[in-house]
Design a protein around this motif. Structure first.
Motif, PDB file in Angstrom:
ATOM      1  N   LEU A 227     -21.678 102.278  32.415  1.00  0.00           N
ATOM      2  CA  LEU A 227     -20.512 102.094  33.287  1.00  0.00           C
ATOM      3  C   LEU A 227     -19.919 100.695  33.108  1.00  0.00           C
ATOM      4  N   ALA A 228     -20.787  99.686  33.049  1.00  0.00           N
ATOM      5  CA  ALA A 228     -20.315  98.314  32.830  1.00  0.00           C
ATOM      6  C   ALA A 228     -19.654  98.185  31.462  1.00  0.00           C
TER       7      ALA A 228
ATOM      8  N   LEU B  95     -11.985 105.415  32.958  1.00  0.00           N
ATOM      9  CA  LEU B  95     -12.527 106.649  33.546  1.00  0.00           C
ATOM     10  C   LEU B  95     -13.178 107.523  32.472  1.00  0.00           C
ATOM     11  N   VAL B  96     -12.505 107.679  31.334  1.00  0.00           N
ATOM     12  CA  VAL B  96     -13.066 108.489  30.244  1.00  0.00           C
ATOM     13  C   VAL B  96     -14.378 107.876  29.748  1.00  0.00           C
ATOM     14  N   GLY B  97     -14.413 106.538  29.623  1.00  0.00           N
ATOM     15  CA  GLY B  97     -15.639 105.875  29.181  1.00  0.00           C
ATOM     16  C   GLY B  97     -16.786 106.102  30.152  1.00  0.00           C
ATOM     17  N   MET B  98     -16.497 106.005  31.444  1.00  0.00           N
ATOM     18  CA  MET B  98     -17.546 106.197  32.445  1.00  0.00           C
ATOM     19  C   MET B  98     -18.053 107.650  32.456  1.00  0.00           C
ATOM     20  N   VAL B  99     -17.117 108.606  32.399  1.00  0.00           N
ATOM     21  CA  VAL B  99     -17.514 110.025  32.371  1.00  0.00           C
ATOM     22  C   VAL B  99     -18.327 110.310  31.107  1.00  0.00           C
ATOM     23  N   SER B 100     -17.934 109.717  29.989  1.00  0.00           N
ATOM     24  CA  SER B 100     -18.678 109.918  28.736  1.00  0.00           C
ATOM     25  C   SER B 100     -20.101 109.392  28.861  1.00  0.00           C
ATOM     26  N   GLY B 101     -20.250 108.212  29.487  1.00  0.00           N
ATOM     27  CA  GLY B 101     -21.594 107.653  29.663  1.00  0.00           C
ATOM     28  C   GLY B 101     -22.452 108.541  30.541  1.00  0.00           C
TER      29      GLY B 101
ATOM     30  N   ILE C  76     -23.704 110.122  23.967  1.00  0.00           N
ATOM     31  CA  ILE C  76     -22.589 109.509  24.710  1.00  0.00           C
ATOM     32  C   ILE C  76     -21.325 109.488  23.857  1.00  0.00           C
ATOM     33  N   ILE C  77     -21.468 109.091  22.603  1.00  0.00           N
ATOM     34  CA  ILE C  77     -20.297 109.005  21.721  1.00  0.00           C
ATOM     35  C   ILE C  77     -19.741 110.395  21.414  1.00  0.00           C
ATOM     36  N   LEU C  78     -20.629 111.402  21.269  1.00  0.00           N
ATOM     37  CA  LEU C  78     -20.149 112.764  21.009  1.00  0.00           C
ATOM     38  C   LEU C  78     -19.374 113.311  22.208  1.00  0.00           C
ATOM     39  N   VAL C  79     -19.836 113.011  23.427  1.00  0.00           N
ATOM     40  CA  VAL C  79     -19.094 113.444  24.619  1.00  0.00           C
ATOM     41  C   VAL C  79     -17.720 112.772  24.649  1.00  0.00           C
ATOM     42  N   ALA C  80     -17.691 111.466  24.359  1.00  0.00           N
ATOM     43  CA  ALA C  80     -16.395 110.761  24.307  1.00  0.00           C
ATOM     44  C   ALA C  80     -15.495 111.372  23.240  1.00  0.00           C
ATOM     45  N   GLY C  81     -16.078 111.734  22.096  1.00  0.00           N
ATOM     46  CA  GLY C  81     -15.301 112.379  21.039  1.00  0.00           C
ATOM     47  C   GLY C  81     -14.783 113.744  21.473  1.00  0.00           C
ATOM     48  N   GLY C  82     -15.607 114.495  22.241  1.00  0.00           N
ATOM     49  CA  GLY C  82     -15.163 115.787  22.749  1.00  0.00           C
ATOM     50  C   GLY C  82     -13.999 115.647  23.710  1.00  0.00           C
TER      51      GLY C  82
END
Length: 289
Positions: free
Chosen positions: A24-25, A233-239, A257-263
């Motif tokens: 999150l940070a 927000l997208v970064g936090m949800v991805s984490g 985490i990176i795959l979720v952000a990519g999705g």
């Protein structure tokens, strides 16, 4: 059922709570920086700089092992040196800045792997390249929180000239001498966030939570403030989602985490209201003939 799936892992295990707070940070500080990298057409600069910090971190590892301070200091020095050298070569020769940066980061990546191989094992190399978000200690948490706080404060101070430079750098140069210093401060923010992210996600994935949320946000808003907020927000949800995926499927946490952000980025490209593929294929009613 939902409690066991979505909350229990963070309620039961301290390492999951630490990983969540750390990501999150990381999203809070790195995502807005990624937005400005994207708007300044410097998206690949972040990727190059994430590799450029490797030899410095490797020297820190060689001297003091997996010591947070030594690897952070080494990464900062290496990142700044590569950024300055690439800038000097671009201004002193006919080589463009992106080509100069690419040359330096490729050499840095190879040099870093060689340095780690001199003393460490494959496990150490894997740790440095891909990070260990599930093993964040107090010092690493403090570093991530400090980087996020300093990034937000600095962005608030230089926000206006930074936005002006994104829109029209020539105008900023004509009315103010702030363009050069703001550019240097911004590059320092990029390096600082990459060094912080390196401890959680490693040098190969550190740029992931910087650029993927920014790219996803581009399809949901046009205003820069909204872009930064959506990217965070997208970064936090991805984490959060990435850690849950990793916990429930036993996949590596950083890549999850990176795959979720990519999705999320892929979904945004498809259905985003600002330039998404479906938006282009199905025009609004008032645009129809």
């Amino acid at each position: 059922m939902l409690h066991d799936l979505l909350i229990a892992p963070f309620q039961d295990f301290e390492f999951m709570r630490r990983a969540l707070v750390g990501t999150l940070a990381l999203a809070l500080g790195a995502a807005p920086v990624g937005v400005f990298l994207m708007l300044r057409r410097m998206s690949l600069t972040g990727d190059a700089m994430s590799h450029a910090i490797l030899p410095g971190a490797a020297v820190g590892f060689l001297v003091a092992g997996l010591d947070l301070f030594a690897m952070t200091l080494g990464g900062l020095i290496a990142g700044v040196v590569v950024a300055v050298l690439a800038g000097l070569v671009a201004r002193g020769t006919e080589l463009k800045e992106d080509a100069a940066l690419a040359a330096f980061y490729l050499v840095s990546l190879a040099l870093g792997v060689v340095i780690v191989s001199l003393r460490g094992s494959n496990v150490d190399l894997f740790h440095i390249l891909f990070g260990s978000v599930l093993a964040l200690d107090d010092a690493a948490m403090l570093l991530l929180a400090s980087v996020a706080s300093l990034s937000l404060v600095t962005l608030a101070v230089i926000w206006r000239p930074l936005v002006m430079e994104c829109v029209d750098p020539n105008f900023l140069r004509s009315v103010s001498g702030a363009g050069g210093p703001v550019h240097l401060v911004f590059l320092a923010l990029v390096v600082m966030n990459l060094v912080g992210a390196f401890h959680a996600l490693g040098t190969l994935l550190a740029v992931g939570l910087m650029m993927l949320p920014a790219a996803a946000a581009r399809f949901w808003a046009r205003d820069i403030t909204a872009l930064a907020a959506i990217a965070i927000l997208v970064g936090m949800v991805s984490g959060y989602a990435g850690l849950l995926v990793s916990y429930n499927t036993e996949l590596p946490s950083g890549p999850s985490i990176i795959l979720v952000a990519g999705g999320i980025c892929l979904v945004s490209i498809l259905v985003g209201p600002v330039g998404g593929i479906l938006r282009r294929l199905i025009p609004a009613r008032h645009l129809e003939a």
